[in-house]
Motif scaffolding. Structure first.
Motif, PDB file in Angstrom:
ATOM      1  N   LYS A 541       0.807  -1.217   0.000  1.00  0.00           N
ATOM      2  CA  LYS A 541       0.000   0.000   0.000  1.00  0.00           C
ATOM      3  C   LYS A 541       0.843   1.271   0.000  1.00  0.00           C
ATOM      4  CE  LYS A 541      -2.229  -1.804   3.573  1.00  0.00           C
ATOM      5  NZ  LYS A 541      -2.152  -3.265   3.393  1.00  0.00           N
ATOM      6  N   SER A 542       1.945   1.245   0.748  1.00  0.00           N
ATOM      7  CA  SER A 542       2.760   2.453   0.863  1.00  0.00           C
ATOM      8  C   SER A 542       3.394   2.837  -0.470  1.00  0.00           C
ATOM      9  CB  SER A 542       3.840   2.267   1.925  1.00  0.00           C
ATOM     10  OG  SER A 542       4.641   1.152   1.618  1.00  0.00           O
ATOM     11  N   ASP A 543       3.559   1.871  -1.386  1.00  0.00           N
ATOM     12  CA  ASP A 543       4.188   2.164  -2.671  1.00  0.00           C
ATOM     13  C   ASP A 543       3.310   3.053  -3.545  1.00  0.00           C
ATOM     14  OD1 ASP A 543       6.208   0.564  -1.812  1.00  0.00           O
ATOM     15  OD2 ASP A 543       5.759  -1.138  -3.123  1.00  0.00           O
ATOM     16  N   ILE A 544       2.004   3.087  -3.294  1.00  0.00           N
ATOM     17  CA  ILE A 544       1.102   3.922  -4.100  1.00  0.00           C
ATOM     18  C   ILE A 544       0.508   5.060  -3.275  1.00  0.00           C
ATOM     19  CG2 ILE A 544       0.493   2.046  -5.684  1.00  0.00           C
ATOM     20  CD1 ILE A 544      -2.163   1.806  -4.069  1.00  0.00           C
ATOM     21  N   GLY A 545       1.132   5.356  -2.133  1.00  0.00           N
ATOM     22  CA  GLY A 545       0.593   6.407  -1.270  1.00  0.00           C
ATOM     23  C   GLY A 545      -0.729   6.007  -0.658  1.00  0.00           C
ATOM     24  N   GLY A 546      -0.895   4.715  -0.438  1.00  0.00           N
ATOM     25  CA  GLY A 546      -2.182   4.202   0.012  1.00  0.00           C
ATOM     26  C   GLY A 546      -2.340   4.117   1.502  1.00  0.00           C
ATOM     27  N   ALA A 567      -6.370   9.764  -6.489  1.00  0.00           N
ATOM     28  CA  ALA A 567      -5.018   9.344  -6.854  1.00  0.00           C
ATOM     29  C   ALA A 567      -5.018   7.959  -7.498  1.00  0.00           C
ATOM     30  CB  ALA A 567      -4.119   9.352  -5.619  1.00  0.00           C
ATOM     31  N   VAL A 568      -5.832   7.067  -6.955  1.00  0.00           N
ATOM     32  CA  VAL A 568      -5.895   5.725  -7.525  1.00  0.00           C
ATOM     33  C   VAL A 568      -6.515   5.769  -8.912  1.00  0.00           C
ATOM     34  CG1 VAL A 568      -6.921   3.427  -7.287  1.00  0.00           C
ATOM     35  CG2 VAL A 568      -5.942   4.552  -5.296  1.00  0.00           C
ATOM     36  N   ARG A 569      -7.603   6.515  -9.079  1.00  0.00           N
ATOM     37  CA  ARG A 569      -8.271   6.576 -10.383  1.00  0.00           C
ATOM     38  C   ARG A 569      -7.382   7.227 -11.435  1.00  0.00           C
ATOM     39  NH1 ARG A 569     -13.053   4.495 -10.066  1.00  0.00           N
ATOM     40  NH2 ARG A 569     -14.327   4.689  -8.174  1.00  0.00           N
TER      41      ARG A 569
END
Length: 894
Positions: A541-546, A567-569
Motif C-alpha cells: 500500500k505504501s508504494d502507491i501512497g495508500g 489518486a488511484v483513479r
C-alpha cells in the motif's frame, strides 16, 4: 523383525551383471571387473547373449538361463531394453535391481514413457530399483562393488549417498587421497523408485555405518526425505552438501515474505529440524565427519584457542566470528592458573598465546587449565613448527589430555614435514586434527551446529494451552467464501479476521464504501485513525501512497478519502471499485515493528519467517526461517538468529518488549498454517510489540482451495497427534490414558522394559534382552508419526507404575500394510490393556489408509494368539519355521 527390505542391495549372495561386456571402454566391462577385483565371494553371473565367457566367468544369454537364484541384478544396457529386462527379473523372482543405464526422463517423451513402463513392471512384480542413470552401489566390507567407479574403495565406517555420479566419484577420489574408507556408497541417480529416505532408513540401523555423508541436488518427497534423515540422525551423524544454494525456486513475488524467503533457506530450516549438519565443500564434509565421530555435545559453542604464534590465533578468532563460534571468556581462576605456568608475557586472554618458545609441558598445562574452565566448551590447539617445539611430543601430551577430559579437543598442526609425525599420532586418536586453524574452527562450528540441531530433532510440539480454542471452522469458512468469489487474496479485514480466529491480537479494520461511511467509522472508533487502500491489485500500500496516518477529525477523513480515491483513479483508470479501510491509529512510544510471514515452499510446504518489519523489510534482510509445527523452544531459537533479538531487548530509554507475547503470536501462526492448508502466503507487517503485548497492525493472506485428503499432508513434518489421545477406565476402576509416545518418555520406556519378566521380553523381542540399548530407546521414543506410531498406556495411579503397556506399528515399504508389536506389563495383564492398544493401533493405521495389519508371533505366545483371534486376525504358518506364525488383519473389515 527380519532383515531390512533393502539388505539385498548391500549384502547380496548372488549378483547378475546384465550388459556385461569385453570392451574395456564400456560400462558393462567396468562393472564386471569391479565385482571381480573387489573379491565378491558370492555367485557372479555376467549376462550377454553374444558371449559364452567374460573375464573368465561363464556368460548367460539372459536371466532365465542362470540356474541359481539371484539376490541382485545390475542392468547396464540401452534404455529401450531395460523394461524387458526388468520383466525378466520379475519372472526370475529378483526383487532388487540397480539400473545403471541412462536415457530416462531426460526432457523427452520417450524417456518418460520408458521410465513409467519399467516402474509399472517393477510394481507388478514387487521389484525395488536404485537408479536409473546411477553409478551403482559399493560395500567394501562385503566385497561388493556393483559400480563403474574407477579403482577400489577402502573399507571404513562412513556411508556416502550422492545424487550425482560425477560428484560421487570426485568424493571417492578425494577420500582415497586422504586414506578415508566407506561402509556403503550409493549413487542415487534418477531415484525413480528408491529415494534418499529409504536408504537413510537402512543406514540408520546398519552396524557398520557410524556416520553418513550426502550430496543432494533436489528432493522429490519431502516428508519421506525428512523422515529418513531423522531416523538416521537420531543414531549417527549425518552431514550434507546441497547444490543450487542460490536458486530461489518457486519464490512468491506478491508478499514481503516471498521476496525474502527462498528455497535454500527453507531447506536449511528443514535439515536443522532433522538434526543434520550442512556443509559447503567436500573437504568440510570429511572435516565434519571427523569431529562428529566422537559424539561430543557442545551446547554453547564457546571455544578456547591455545597457540604458540599470535598470527594463527588472530586468524582463528576472525574465522570464529565468521561462522558463529563464540570465543570463550576465561574465568579469573583460569587466568590465575595460567599465570602460574606460563611466561609473564603470555596473552592473558583467549586466544591463549603461550609464545614461540613453548615447550611440550607448557602446552600440556595450558590445555589442562582450559579443559577445567566451566566457560569453555572445546579447545583448539594450534602448533607452528618453531625451534623450541617438538610437534610429536606436544601431540602425545594433547592426546593424553583430551583422553582425560570430556570436552572436544581439536588440533591444527600447521606446516609440512616437521609436523607430519604429530599428525600421524592424531590420526589414531580421538583428537580431530586439521592442517590449518581455519578448517579446525569450521569443524568446531559443525560440532556446535550438530548439538543445536540434535536438540531441535528431539522437539515435538504439543498443543499450547490457550484460554480459548481457535475457531478453525470459522476461519476456514471465511477463506472458502473468498475463494468462491474467484479471489485468492483476502482483504485486510478478512485477513485480520483469520488471525483473530486463532486468538492473535489485531488492530480492528473496517471497510468504508464512501467518505461519509469513513467519517462515521472514524467517529465510532475514536481518533486518531488511519486510512488504507485495501485492494488485491496493490500488494504494498505504501508504494502507491495508500496509507494516511494520524487523521484527527471527520473533516480530515473526508479530505484524505477523496484524495486517495482520486489518486488511484488517476494512476489506474480501469479500476472499478476502490477499497479503503479505516482503523485506529496504534500508538506506542516503545513499540518495535516486526514481521512474521509464511510462504508455501514447493518442496517442504509452509515455512514461517520472522525478523525486523516495516516498509524497509526487503532492505533490512533480517529473517529466520522455520518449518511448522513450532514450540516455544524452537521459537526462541528462531528469534535468537535475527537482529530483531536485540531490538526487542531494553536499550536507551526503552523498556524490553513483551517477549512472551511475541512467542505466543509465533506459536499461533504455527497452529494457523498447520490447521489451514488453504493458506499459501501470509504477511503480518508490522507486528508491533511493546512492553504491554503484541498486535498485528497489518496483514495480508493469499489462499487456494486445498486438495488434501488427510490432515497435515501439506506439511513436511507431521505434528504430534494429540487428537489421538484417549481416556479409559479398566475393569478394576483404574483410569488410564492411551496416547502417542513422546521423546521425553525415554526414561519411562526404559524402566518399563526393565520391569518386564524374561518371558514377556522374549515374547516381545523374540530374543534374550535385559535392557534397551541407548539406540533402541531413541528409536522407540523419537518416532515419525507419519510412517509409524507408538501408543503408551499410562496412569496417574500412585499404586501402579506410570507405564502399563505399549504398542507400535511401522509402515511396510509397500505403503499398504503395517507391522505391529504390543506388550503389557506382567502385573497389568488380563485387564484389557492389550486389546485397547491393538484397537487403537488398528484404527489409526486404517485412518492412514493402510489395508493390512500384520505381525509375527511366537507359537508359544498363547495369550497374544488368543487376543488376536478375538480381534479377527487370520493366523498363517511360515514355511520352514515352526516357532513363529504370521498374523494378518484386513483393515477393510474393521
Amino acid at each position: 523383525m527380519g532383515p531390512h527390505y533393502l539388505s539385498r542391495f548391500f549384502t547380496p549372495k548372488s549378483v547378475a551383471i546384465v550388459g556385461a561386456s569385453e570392451r574395456q571402454d564400456s560400462v558393462g566391462y567396468r562393472l564386471l571387473l569391479n565385482m571381480k577385483e573387489a573379491g565378491f565371494t558370492g555367485g557372479l553371473y555376467p549376462v550377454n547373449p553374444k558371449h559364452e565367457q567374460l573375464l573368465g566367468l561363464k556368460a548367460y544369454p539372459d536371466l532365465n538361463a542362470i540356474p541359481e537364484d539371484l539376490d541382485l541384478a545390475v542392468i547396464a544396457t540401452p534404455a529401450a531394453t531395460v523394461p524387458g529386462i526388468v520383466r525378466q527379473c520379475g519372472e526370475k523372482n529378483v526383487t532388487s535391481v540397480i539400473i545403471i543405464s541412462a536415457g530416462f526422463v531426460e526432457r523427452d517423451a520417450e524417456g518418460k514413457r520408458l521410465q513409467q513402463e519399467l516402474l509399472d513392471i517393477a510394481h507388478r512384480y514387487g521389484i525395488r530399483i536404485i537408479g536409473p542413470n546411477c553409478l551403482g552401489v559399493i560395500c567394501p566390507g562385503g566385497r561388493l562393488n556393483a559400480s563403474f567407479a574407477d579403482g577400489s574403495v577402502k573399507d571404513g565406517n562412513l556411508a556416502l549417498l550422492s545424487q550425482s555420479g560425477a560428484v560421487c566419484t570426485a568424493i571417492l577420489d578425494w577420500a582415497k587421497s586422504q586414506d578415508i574408507g566407506f561402509s556403503t556408497v550409493v549413487s542415487m541417480g534418477g531415484a525413480a523408485d528408491i529415494d534418499f529416505g529409504e536408504v537413510l532408513d537402512y543406514l540408520a540401523t546398519d552396524s557398520q555405518t557410524t556416520g553418513i555423508l550426502m550430496y543432494v541436488e533436489g528432493i522429490r518427497d519431502a516428508r519421506r526425505f525428512l523422515s529418513g534423515l531423522k531416523a538416521a540422525a537420531r543414531l549417527k551423524p549425518v552431514i550434507l552438501i546441497k547444490a543450487g544454494r542460490h536458486e530461489t525456486g518457486g519464490k512468491a513475488v506478491m508478499s514481503h515474505t516471498g521476496a525474502l524467503v527462498g528455497g535454500d533457506n527453507v531447506f536449511d530450516a528443514a535439515i536443522e529440524r532433522a538434526g543434520v549438519v550442512r556443509v559447503y565443500s567436500i573437504s568440510s564434509l570429511f572435516s565434519a565427519a571427523r569431529v562428529l565421530s566422537h559424539n561430543y555435545e557442545v551446547r554453547d559453542a564457546r571455544l578456547a584457542i591455545i597457540t604458540n604464534a599470535g598470527g594463527p590465533g588472530v586468524m582463528s578468532t576472525d574465522r570464529a566470528e565468521d561462522v558463529g563460534v563464540k570465543m570463550a571468556v576465561l574465568s579469573a581462576e583460569s587466568i590465575d592458573a595460567l599465570n602460574l605456568v606460563l611466561p609473564p608475557h603470555w596473552s592473558h586472554a583467549n586466544p591463549v598465546d603461550i609464545l614461540g618458545d613453548a615447550t611440550s609441558e607448557r602446552y600440556r598445562e595450558a590445555l589442562d587449565v582450559c579443559l577445567k574452565d566451566a566457560n569453555v566448551d572445546g579447545v583448539l590447539v594450534i602448533l607452528t613448527p618453531q625451534a623450541m617445539t617438538d610437534p610429536a611430543q606436544v601431540a602425545e601430551y594433547i592426546i593424553a589430555g583430551a583422553k582425560a577430559g570430556k570436552k572436544p579437543v581439536l588440533a591444527a598442526w600447521t606446516g609440512g614435514a616437521r609436523v607430519q609425525q604429530g599428525r600421524n599420532l592424531f590420526a589414531n586418536s580421538q583428537v580431530a586434527h586439521f592442517n590449518t586453524p581455519e578448517t579446525a574452527v569450521d569443524a568446531f562450528s559443525f560440532l556446535a551446529s550438530h548439538s543445536r540441531n540434535q536438540i531441535l530433532l528431539k522437539q515435538i510440539p504439543l498443543p499450547a494451552d490457550q484460554p480459548a480454542a481457535p475457531d478453525i471452522a470459522g476461519a476456514r469458512l471465511i477463506i472458502e467464501r473468498v475463494l468462491a468469489e474467484g479471489r485468492q487474496v483476502l482483504t485486510a479485514q478478512q485477513a485480520k479476521a483469520i488471525l483473530a480466529a486463532f486468538r492473535i491480537p489485531v488492530n480492528p479494520t473496517i471497510k468504508a464504501a464512501s467518505a461519509k461511511d469513513a467519517m462515521i467509522v472514524g467517529e465510532t472508533l475514536g481518533f486518531p485513525v488511519v486510512l488504507k487502500i485495501d485492494m488485491a491489485e496493490f500488494t504494498h500500500k505504501s508504494d502507491i501512497g495508500g496509507v494516511r496516518v494520524n487523521i484527527d477529525s471527520v473533516q480530515e477523513i473526508s479530505r484524505n478519502f477523496i484524495e486517495m480515491e482520486a489518486a488511484v483513479r488517476q494512476k489506474h483508470p480501469d479500476v472499478k471499485e476502490i477499497g479503503i479501510t479505516v482503523e485506529p491509529m496504534f500508538r506506542s512510544r516503545s513499540g518495535r515493528e516486526l514481521m512474521i510471514g509464511v510462504v508455501r515452499d514447493p518442496v517442504f510446504g509452509p515455512a514461517i519467517s520472522f525478523g525486523l518489519g516495516g516498509t524497509m523489510v526487503e532492505i533490512l534482510q533480517d529473517r529466520a526461517v522455520a518449518l511448522p509445527p513450532l514450540n516455544a523452544y524452537m521459537v526462541e531459537q528462531m528469534i535468537a538468529k535475527t537482529r530483531a533479538a536485540k531490538y526487542i531487548g531494553a536499550f536507551r530509554q526503552l523498556p524490553p518488549a513483551n517477549r512472551q507475547a511475541l512467542i505466543d503470536v509465533l506459536l499461533k501462526v504455527s497452529m494457523l498454517v498447520s490447521e489451514l492448508p488453504e493458506i499459501l502466503e501470509l504477511d503480518i507487517n508490522p507486528l508491533i510489540v511493546d512492553e504491554r503485548g503484541a498486535i498485528a497492525v497489518d496483514a495480508r493472506i493469499r489462499a487456494q482451495l486445498s486438495s488434501q485428503l488427510t490432515p497435515y499432508s501439506h506439511m513436511a513434518i507431521h505434528p504430534y497427534p494429540h487428537e489421538l489421545t484417549r481416556h479409559y477406565q479398566l475393569p478394576n476402576g483404574t483410569n488410564i490414558v492411551i496416547r502417542p509416545i513422546r521423546p521425553e518418555d525415554a526414561v519411562m520406556e526404559k524402566d518399563f522394559v526393565h520391569r518386564l519378566s524374561d518371558r514377556s521380553k522374549y515374547f516381545r523381542f523374540m530374543r534374550a534382552l535385559q535392557e534397551l540399548t541407548p539406540e533402541m530407546v531413541v528409536r522407540f521414543t523419537q518416532i515419525d508419526y507419519d510412517r509409524e506410531m507408538a501408543f503408551v498406556a499410562v496412569t496417574a495411579d500412585e499404586q501402579l507404575p506410570v507405564e502399563l503397556g505399549v504398542g507400535r506399528y511401522l509402515m511396510n515399504p509397500d505403503g499398504r500394510s503395517v507391522e505391529f508389536a504390543v506388550v503389557v506389563a506382567d502385573d497389568c495383564q488380563c485387564q484389557g490393556i492389550g486389546t485397547r492398544l491393538m484397537k487403537t493401533l488398528m484404527q489409526t493405521a486404517k485412518d492412514k489408509g493402510m489395508l493390512f495389519f500384520e505381525g509375527e508371533v511366537l507359537a508359544v505366545n498363547k495369550p497374544m494368539l488368543s487376543m488376536i483371534r478375538k480381534l479377527g486376525f487370520s493366523i498363517e504358518t511360515i514355511p520352514g519355521d515352526s516357532e513363529v506364525v504370521h498374523v494378518v488383519k484386513d483393515l477393510r473389515n474393521l
